[in-house]
Scaffold this motif. Sequence first.
Motif, PDB file in Angstrom:
ATOM      1  N   HIS A 132      44.802  91.051  33.375  1.00 22.66           N
ATOM      2  CA  HIS A 132      45.788  90.911  34.020  1.00 22.66           C
ATOM      3  C   HIS A 132      47.303  91.324  33.574  1.00 22.66           C
ATOM      4  CE1 HIS A 132      48.646  88.047  36.231  1.00 22.66           C
ATOM      5  NE2 HIS A 132      49.050  87.572  34.925  1.00 22.66           N
ATOM      6  N   TRP A 133      47.257  91.261  32.395  1.00 25.55           N
ATOM      7  CA  TRP A 133      48.152  91.793  31.709  1.00 25.55           C
ATOM      8  C   TRP A 133      48.607  93.212  31.589  1.00 25.55           C
ATOM      9  CZ3 TRP A 133      47.010  88.579  26.979  1.00 25.55           C
ATOM     10  CH2 TRP A 133      47.508  87.167  26.994  1.00 25.55           C
ATOM     11  N   ASN A 134      47.650  94.081  31.521  1.00 24.44           N
ATOM     12  CA  ASN A 134      47.789  95.464  31.494  1.00 24.44           C
ATOM     13  C   ASN A 134      47.452  96.378  32.480  1.00 24.44           C
ATOM     14  OD1 ASN A 134      48.341  95.166  28.657  1.00 24.44           O
ATOM     15  ND2 ASN A 134      46.308  94.366  28.267  1.00 24.44           N
ATOM     16  N   ILE A 135      47.034  95.739  33.750  1.00 26.00           N
ATOM     17  CA  ILE A 135      46.481  96.609  35.018  1.00 26.00           C
ATOM     18  C   ILE A 135      47.567  97.607  35.411  1.00 26.00           C
ATOM     19  CG2 ILE A 135      47.049  95.180  36.753  1.00 26.00           C
ATOM     20  CD1 ILE A 135      44.065  96.970  36.672  1.00 26.00           C
ATOM     21  N   LYS A 136      47.676  98.741  35.789  1.00 28.58           N
ATOM     22  CA  LYS A 136      48.536  99.672  36.202  1.00 28.58           C
ATOM     23  C   LYS A 136      47.979 100.165  37.357  1.00 28.58           C
ATOM     24  CE  LYS A 136      50.549 100.870  31.863  1.00 28.58           C
ATOM     25  NZ  LYS A 136      50.392  99.320  31.078  1.00 28.58           N
ATOM     26  N   GLY A 137      48.766 101.085  38.070  1.00 31.27           N
ATOM     27  CA  GLY A 137      48.175 101.779  39.333  1.00 31.27           C
ATOM     28  C   GLY A 137      48.591 101.241  40.722  1.00 31.27           C
ATOM     29  N   LYS A 138      48.156 101.823  41.800  1.00 30.21           N
ATOM     30  CA  LYS A 138      48.396 101.621  43.016  1.00 30.21           C
ATOM     31  C   LYS A 138      47.858 100.250  43.353  1.00 30.21           C
ATOM     32  CE  LYS A 138      49.046 106.467  44.282  1.00 30.21           C
ATOM     33  NZ  LYS A 138      48.342 107.394  44.732  1.00 30.21           N
ATOM     34  N   LEU A 195      45.436  93.490  42.354  1.00 29.08           N
ATOM     35  CA  LEU A 195      44.447  93.060  41.061  1.00 29.08           C
ATOM     36  C   LEU A 195      45.172  92.186  40.077  1.00 29.08           C
ATOM     37  CD1 LEU A 195      42.739  96.402  40.420  1.00 29.08           C
ATOM     38  CD2 LEU A 195      41.721  94.527  41.426  1.00 29.08           C
ATOM     39  N   HIS A 196      46.569  92.365  39.859  1.00 29.68           N
ATOM     40  CA  HIS A 196      47.063  91.257  38.922  1.00 29.68           C
ATOM     41  C   HIS A 196      46.731  89.841  39.662  1.00 29.68           C
ATOM     42  CE1 HIS A 196      50.341  90.414  36.357  1.00 29.68           C
ATOM     43  NE2 HIS A 196      50.889  89.699  37.207  1.00 29.68           N
ATOM     44  N   VAL A 197      47.167  89.604  40.880  1.00 27.62           N
ATOM     45  CA  VAL A 197      47.033  88.373  41.465  1.00 27.62           C
ATOM     46  C   VAL A 197      45.487  87.840  41.237  1.00 27.62           C
ATOM     47  CG1 VAL A 197      47.096  87.079  43.457  1.00 27.62           C
ATOM     48  CG2 VAL A 197      48.860  88.666  43.125  1.00 27.62           C
ATOM     49  N   LYS A 198      44.705  88.654  41.713  1.00 35.18           N
ATOM     50  CA  LYS A 198      43.088  88.363  41.717  1.00 35.18           C
ATOM     51  C   LYS A 198      42.708  88.046  40.309  1.00 35.18           C
ATOM     52  CE  LYS A 198      38.931  87.919  43.207  1.00 35.18           C
ATOM     53  NZ  LYS A 198      38.962  86.442  44.006  1.00 35.18           N
ATOM     54  N   PHE A 199      43.171  88.715  39.113  1.00 42.28           N
ATOM     55  CA  PHE A 199      42.878  88.648  37.701  1.00 42.28           C
ATOM     56  C   PHE A 199      43.416  87.293  37.257  1.00 42.28           C
ATOM     57  CE2 PHE A 199      42.432  93.481  36.888  1.00 42.28           C
ATOM     58  CZ  PHE A 199      41.383  93.417  37.630  1.00 42.28           C
ATOM     59  N   GLU A 200      44.709  86.794  37.792  1.00 43.89           N
ATOM     60  CA  GLU A 200      45.273  85.575  37.460  1.00 43.89           C
ATOM     61  C   GLU A 200      44.402  84.322  38.243  1.00 43.89           C
ATOM     62  OE1 GLU A 200      49.516  83.127  37.806  1.00 43.89           O
ATOM     63  OE2 GLU A 200      49.513  85.080  38.520  1.00 43.89           O
ATOM     64  N   GLY A 221      37.112  93.619  26.215  1.00 44.29           N
ATOM     65  CA  GLY A 221      37.936  94.876  26.637  1.00 44.29           C
ATOM     66  C   GLY A 221      39.251  94.861  26.000  1.00 44.29           C
ATOM     67  N   GLU A 222      39.546  95.987  25.411  1.00 48.34           N
ATOM     68  CA  GLU A 222      40.773  96.191  24.640  1.00 48.34           C
ATOM     69  C   GLU A 222      41.532  97.312  25.407  1.00 48.34           C
ATOM     70  OE1 GLU A 222      42.265  97.439  20.245  1.00 48.34           O
ATOM     71  OE2 GLU A 222      40.191  96.992  20.534  1.00 48.34           O
ATOM     72  N   ASN A 223      42.808  96.682  25.635  1.00 43.35           N
ATOM     73  CA  ASN A 223      43.693  97.907  26.627  1.00 43.35           C
ATOM     74  C   ASN A 223      43.206  98.301  27.610  1.00 43.35           C
ATOM     75  OD1 ASN A 223      45.487  97.295  24.451  1.00 43.35           O
ATOM     76  ND2 ASN A 223      44.462  98.862  23.135  1.00 43.35           N
ATOM     77  N   VAL A 224      42.633  97.638  28.401  1.00 47.28           N
ATOM     78  CA  VAL A 224      41.904  98.053  29.792  1.00 47.28           C
ATOM     79  C   VAL A 224      42.975  97.949  30.551  1.00 47.28           C
ATOM     80  CG1 VAL A 224      40.347  97.651  31.634  1.00 47.28           C
ATOM     81  CG2 VAL A 224      39.670  97.491  29.050  1.00 47.28           C
ATOM     82  N   SER A 225      43.581  99.292  31.186  1.00 54.37           N
ATOM     83  CA  SER A 225      44.666  99.237  32.472  1.00 54.37           C
ATOM     84  C   SER A 225      44.369  99.935  33.606  1.00 54.37           C
ATOM     85  CB  SER A 225      46.010  99.892  31.651  1.00 54.37           C
ATOM     86  OG  SER A 225      45.430 101.302  31.306  1.00 54.37           O
TER      87      SER A 225
END
Length: 156
Positions: free
Chosen positions: A38-44, A49-54, A94-98
């Motif tokens: 949630h914190w580290n996701i990047k991209g289009k 995904l940010h909302v879904k992960f939350e 998962g470590e630093n998965v973005s």
Amino acid sequence: MTLNSIGLNAKKAKEISKDLNNLLANFQIYYQNLRGVHWNIKGKRFFDLHVKFEELYTDANVKVDEIAERILTLGETPLHTFEDYSKLAKVPVGENVSEDEKAVRLIVDSLSELLKIERDILDKSGEMNDEGTNAMMSELITEQEKTIWMFKAWLG
């Protein structure tokens, strides 16, 4: 046979609590994975995904509490240190998965591991007529199977 305060075989309740503590530990790793992606996701696909992960980590937080409370209901003490969680972890960390697909694969892999633990608990709780734990495992399994299906569909 000695019964505990809720009418279950005390020895078997202690055993199932150990299994539930294993689930609790692995659920905490899953929860942390969700926070991380949630914190580290990047991209289009960030916004979706940010909302879904939350949504997923909020739900996982509730589930962690329910698992811990079930352990207490059975008369035992839930694990509560990261050291204990790390020792029991089968869920991948998962470590630093973005990257979006890596994040979704981490979630699918994590849920797959949780399902193995939950199915084992379901078998054992069924044998000891522990309907409270049975119902909890059935609900978790049903929800997680659907989440895996949806994320696999997303992955294509």
